[in-house]
Design a protein around this motif. Structure first.
Motif, PDB file in Angstrom:
ATOM      1  N   MET A   1     -23.973 -21.709  25.122  1.00  0.00           N
ATOM      2  CA  MET A   1     -23.655 -20.397  25.662  1.00  0.00           C
ATOM      3  C   MET A   1     -24.898 -19.801  26.320  1.00  0.00           C
ATOM      4  O   MET A   1     -26.003 -19.926  25.800  1.00  0.00           O
ATOM      5  CB  MET A   1     -23.160 -19.483  24.542  1.00  0.00           C
ATOM      6  N   THR A   2     -24.740 -19.156  27.485  1.00  0.00           N
ATOM      7  CA  THR A   2     -25.868 -18.575  28.192  1.00  0.00           C
ATOM      8  C   THR A   2     -26.384 -17.340  27.464  1.00  0.00           C
ATOM      9  O   THR A   2     -25.724 -16.792  26.583  1.00  0.00           O
ATOM     10  CB  THR A   2     -25.450 -18.166  29.621  1.00  0.00           C
ATOM     11  N   GLU A   3     -27.573 -16.879  27.880  1.00  0.00           N
ATOM     12  CA  GLU A   3     -28.148 -15.678  27.272  1.00  0.00           C
ATOM     13  C   GLU A   3     -27.247 -14.466  27.513  1.00  0.00           C
ATOM     14  O   GLU A   3     -27.045 -13.639  26.615  1.00  0.00           O
ATOM     15  CB  GLU A   3     -29.540 -15.428  27.850  1.00  0.00           C
ATOM     16  N   THR A   4     -26.679 -14.392  28.731  1.00  0.00           N
ATOM     17  CA  THR A   4     -25.757 -13.285  29.033  1.00  0.00           C
ATOM     18  C   THR A   4     -24.524 -13.366  28.146  1.00  0.00           C
ATOM     19  O   THR A   4     -24.055 -12.357  27.617  1.00  0.00           O
ATOM     20  CB  THR A   4     -25.329 -13.336  30.515  1.00  0.00           C
ATOM     21  N   GLY A   5     -24.002 -14.571  27.958  1.00  0.00           N
ATOM     22  CA  GLY A   5     -22.834 -14.754  27.099  1.00  0.00           C
ATOM     23  C   GLY A   5     -23.110 -14.371  25.657  1.00  0.00           C
ATOM     24  O   GLY A   5     -22.285 -13.740  25.007  1.00  0.00           O
ATOM     25  N   LEU A   6     -24.310 -14.735  25.163  1.00  0.00           N
ATOM     26  CA  LEU A   6     -24.691 -14.372  23.802  1.00  0.00           C
ATOM     27  C   LEU A   6     -24.821 -12.863  23.645  1.00  0.00           C
ATOM     28  O   LEU A   6     -24.420 -12.290  22.629  1.00  0.00           O
ATOM     29  CB  LEU A   6     -26.022 -15.045  23.432  1.00  0.00           C
ATOM     30  N   ARG A   7     -25.372 -12.226  24.681  1.00  0.00           N
ATOM     31  CA  ARG A   7     -25.534 -10.771  24.641  1.00  0.00           C
ATOM     32  C   ARG A   7     -24.175 -10.072  24.599  1.00  0.00           C
ATOM     33  O   ARG A   7     -23.960  -9.132  23.841  1.00  0.00           O
ATOM     34  CB  ARG A   7     -26.341 -10.320  25.870  1.00  0.00           C
ATOM     35  N   GLU A   8     -23.257 -10.559  25.426  1.00  0.00           N
ATOM     36  CA  GLU A   8     -21.911  -9.975  25.449  1.00  0.00           C
ATOM     37  C   GLU A   8     -21.188 -10.208  24.124  1.00  0.00           C
ATOM     38  O   GLU A   8     -20.477  -9.334  23.633  1.00  0.00           O
ATOM     39  CB  GLU A   8     -21.095 -10.573  26.607  1.00  0.00           C
ATOM     40  N   ARG A   9     -21.391 -11.385  23.538  1.00  0.00           N
ATOM     41  CA  ARG A   9     -20.771 -11.696  22.249  1.00  0.00           C
ATOM     42  C   ARG A   9     -21.299 -10.758  21.157  1.00  0.00           C
ATOM     43  O   ARG A   9     -20.546 -10.260  20.317  1.00  0.00           O
ATOM     44  CB  ARG A   9     -21.059 -13.162  21.890  1.00  0.00           C
ATOM     45  N   LYS A  10     -22.617 -10.513  21.198  1.00  0.00           N
ATOM     46  CA  LYS A  10     -23.226  -9.625  20.209  1.00  0.00           C
ATOM     47  C   LYS A  10     -22.693  -8.200  20.366  1.00  0.00           C
ATOM     48  O   LYS A  10     -22.407  -7.515  19.371  1.00  0.00           O
ATOM     49  CB  LYS A  10     -24.748  -9.642  20.350  1.00  0.00           C
ATOM     50  N   LYS A  11     -22.532  -7.753  21.610  1.00  0.00           N
ATOM     51  CA  LYS A  11     -21.982  -6.411  21.863  1.00  0.00           C
ATOM     52  C   LYS A  11     -20.559  -6.301  21.332  1.00  0.00           C
ATOM     53  O   LYS A  11     -20.184  -5.304  20.710  1.00  0.00           O
ATOM     54  CB  LYS A  11     -22.013  -6.108  23.371  1.00  0.00           C
ATOM     55  N   LEU A  12     -19.775  -7.352  21.573  1.00  0.00           N
ATOM     56  CA  LEU A  12     -18.389  -7.355  21.102  1.00  0.00           C
ATOM     57  C   LEU A  12     -18.341  -7.343  19.574  1.00  0.00           C
ATOM     58  O   LEU A  12     -17.542  -6.601  18.971  1.00  0.00           O
ATOM     59  CB  LEU A  12     -17.654  -8.583  21.648  1.00  0.00           C
ATOM     60  N   ASP A  13     -19.200  -8.129  18.942  1.00  0.00           N
ATOM     61  CA  ASP A  13     -19.242  -8.163  17.475  1.00  0.00           C
ATOM     62  C   ASP A  13     -19.625  -6.795  16.911  1.00  0.00           C
ATOM     63  O   ASP A  13     -19.065  -6.350  15.895  1.00  0.00           O
ATOM     64  CB  ASP A  13     -20.229  -9.227  16.994  1.00  0.00           C
ATOM     65  N   THR A  14     -20.583  -6.125  17.564  1.00  0.00           N
ATOM     66  CA  THR A  14     -21.011  -4.800  17.105  1.00  0.00           C
ATOM     67  C   THR A  14     -19.886  -3.798  17.263  1.00  0.00           C
ATOM     68  O   THR A  14     -19.621  -2.989  16.361  1.00  0.00           O
ATOM     69  CB  THR A  14     -22.253  -4.331  17.896  1.00  0.00           C
ATOM     70  N   ARG A  15     -19.191  -3.865  18.385  1.00  0.00           N
ATOM     71  CA  ARG A  15     -18.073  -2.947  18.611  1.00  0.00           C
ATOM     72  C   ARG A  15     -16.991  -3.150  17.542  1.00  0.00           C
ATOM     73  O   ARG A  15     -16.466  -2.189  16.999  1.00  0.00           O
ATOM     74  CB  ARG A  15     -17.499  -3.167  20.017  1.00  0.00           C
ATOM     75  N   ARG A  16     -16.687  -4.390  17.260  1.00  0.00           N
ATOM     76  CA  ARG A  16     -15.670  -4.686  16.247  1.00  0.00           C
ATOM     77  C   ARG A  16     -16.106  -4.202  14.868  1.00  0.00           C
ATOM     78  O   ARG A  16     -15.291  -3.697  14.095  1.00  0.00           O
ATOM     79  CB  ARG A  16     -15.388  -6.187  16.222  1.00  0.00           C
ATOM     80  N   ALA A  17     -17.387  -4.372  14.557  1.00  0.00           N
ATOM     81  CA  ALA A  17     -17.897  -3.914  13.258  1.00  0.00           C
ATOM     82  C   ALA A  17     -17.788  -2.395  13.147  1.00  0.00           C
ATOM     83  O   ALA A  17     -17.427  -1.865  12.090  1.00  0.00           O
ATOM     84  CB  ALA A  17     -19.346  -4.366  13.072  1.00  0.00           C
ATOM     85  N   LEU A  18     -18.081  -1.689  14.221  1.00  0.00           N
ATOM     86  CA  LEU A  18     -17.984  -0.227  14.220  1.00  0.00           C
ATOM     87  C   LEU A  18     -16.528   0.233  14.099  1.00  0.00           C
ATOM     88  O   LEU A  18     -16.232   1.168  13.351  1.00  0.00           O
ATOM     89  CB  LEU A  18     -18.616   0.345  15.494  1.00  0.00           C
ATOM     90  N   ALA A  19     -15.638  -0.427  14.825  1.00  0.00           N
ATOM     91  CA  ALA A  19     -14.216  -0.074  14.740  1.00  0.00           C
ATOM     92  C   ALA A  19     -13.679  -0.343  13.342  1.00  0.00           C
ATOM     93  O   ALA A  19     -12.932   0.474  12.784  1.00  0.00           O
ATOM     94  CB  ALA A  19     -13.419  -0.859  15.783  1.00  0.00           C
ATOM     95  N   ALA A  20     -14.084  -1.461  12.755  1.00  0.00           N
ATOM     96  CA  ALA A  20     -13.627  -1.798  11.399  1.00  0.00           C
ATOM     97  C   ALA A  20     -14.169  -0.812  10.378  1.00  0.00           C
ATOM     98  O   ALA A  20     -13.458  -0.393   9.457  1.00  0.00           O
ATOM     99  CB  ALA A  20     -14.056  -3.222  11.049  1.00  0.00           C
ATOM    100  N   ALA A  21     -15.434  -0.411  10.534  1.00  0.00           N
ATOM    101  CA  ALA A  21     -16.032   0.563   9.614  1.00  0.00           C
ATOM    102  C   ALA A  21     -15.338   1.908   9.737  1.00  0.00           C
ATOM    103  O   ALA A  21     -15.080   2.586   8.730  1.00  0.00           O
ATOM    104  CB  ALA A  21     -17.529   0.701   9.912  1.00  0.00           C
ATOM    105  N   THR A  22     -15.022   2.306  10.961  1.00  0.00           N
ATOM    106  CA  THR A  22     -14.320   3.578  11.175  1.00  0.00           C
ATOM    107  C   THR A  22     -12.970   3.549  10.475  1.00  0.00           C
ATOM    108  O   THR A  22     -12.605   4.493   9.770  1.00  0.00           O
ATOM    109  CB  THR A  22     -14.119   3.835  12.679  1.00  0.00           C
ATOM    110  N   LEU A  23     -12.224   2.479  10.672  1.00  0.00           N
ATOM    111  CA  LEU A  23     -10.895   2.369  10.064  1.00  0.00           C
ATOM    112  C   LEU A  23     -10.981   2.355   8.541  1.00  0.00           C
ATOM    113  O   LEU A  23     -10.210   3.037   7.860  1.00  0.00           O
ATOM    114  CB  LEU A  23     -10.196   1.106  10.578  1.00  0.00           C
TER     115      LEU A  23
END
Length: 199
Positions: A1-23
């Protein structure tokens, strides 16, 4: 996976973690009783990071996957061009709601939190109206009509939005039976039949 792909994956994981914590926190305490600081701490990120992903805790609860402003339009465009508009829209909604069904436990809790918090109503109305406008635009493109001037795309979008709301309400209700797609079909079949009076 490219550096850009890894960065986007990390952003998505963080967003999901925040949404899950909120719920999770809103399910335990109610949305109005929790803070962004608590959500960020629960997700293991900073307060500032929260706002890189969501405008507030309401958005984190109501739009956990973010603003995909034309998801219905994209799904509608993928349907067979020979399908009549209502049939194509039904198929697009089936694909869209399959995500909700796949995350049934989370969505059931989300709907419970929403039902318990009257302060969310204005935001829900705002989001519903925006979704119906986008649906009308997608339906207008498919039918060659004008979303602003012509009745059909506006009316069909409103009917579809209402059918989804009723299906979700019945899916979440105490006597809920069957999958969400079947409840949507029941509502759309009644509309297509002209809403005959109950026997």
């Amino acid at each position: 996976m490219t550096e850009t792909g890894l960065r986007e994956r990390k952003k998505l994981d963080t967003r999901r973690a925040l949404a899950a914590a909120t719920l999770r926190l809103a399910g335990e305490h109610g949305l109005s009783a929790i803070t962004v600081e608590q959500i960020a701490s629960e997700a293991g990120v900073s307060y500032r990071t929260f706002f890189n992903h969501f405008s507030g805790k309401e958005e984190a609860l109501l739009r956990p996957d973010g603003a995909d402003d034309d998801r219905f339009g994209t799904l509608l465009d993928q349907q067979d061009a020979a399908l009549p508009p209502l049939a194509a829209a039904r198929a697009a909604l089936h694909a869209d709601l399959a995500v909700v069904e796949a995350e049934r436990e989370d969505w059931q809790l989300r709907l419970t939190v929403i039902a318990a918090d009257q302060e969310l109503l204005p935001r829900l109305v705002e989001l519903g109206a925006a979704n119906e406008r986008r649906m009308a635009q997608a339906l207008a493109r498919r039918t060659g009509l004008d979303a602003e001037r012509d009745l059909y795309p506006q009316l069909l979008a409103a009917v579809l939005g209402c059918a989804v709301r009723v299906a979700l309400s019945r899916w979440h209700g105490p006597a809920a039976r069957g999958p969400l797609a079947a409840l949507l079909d029941e509502a759309l079949d009644a509309v297509a039949a002209g809403l005959p009076a109950p026997r």
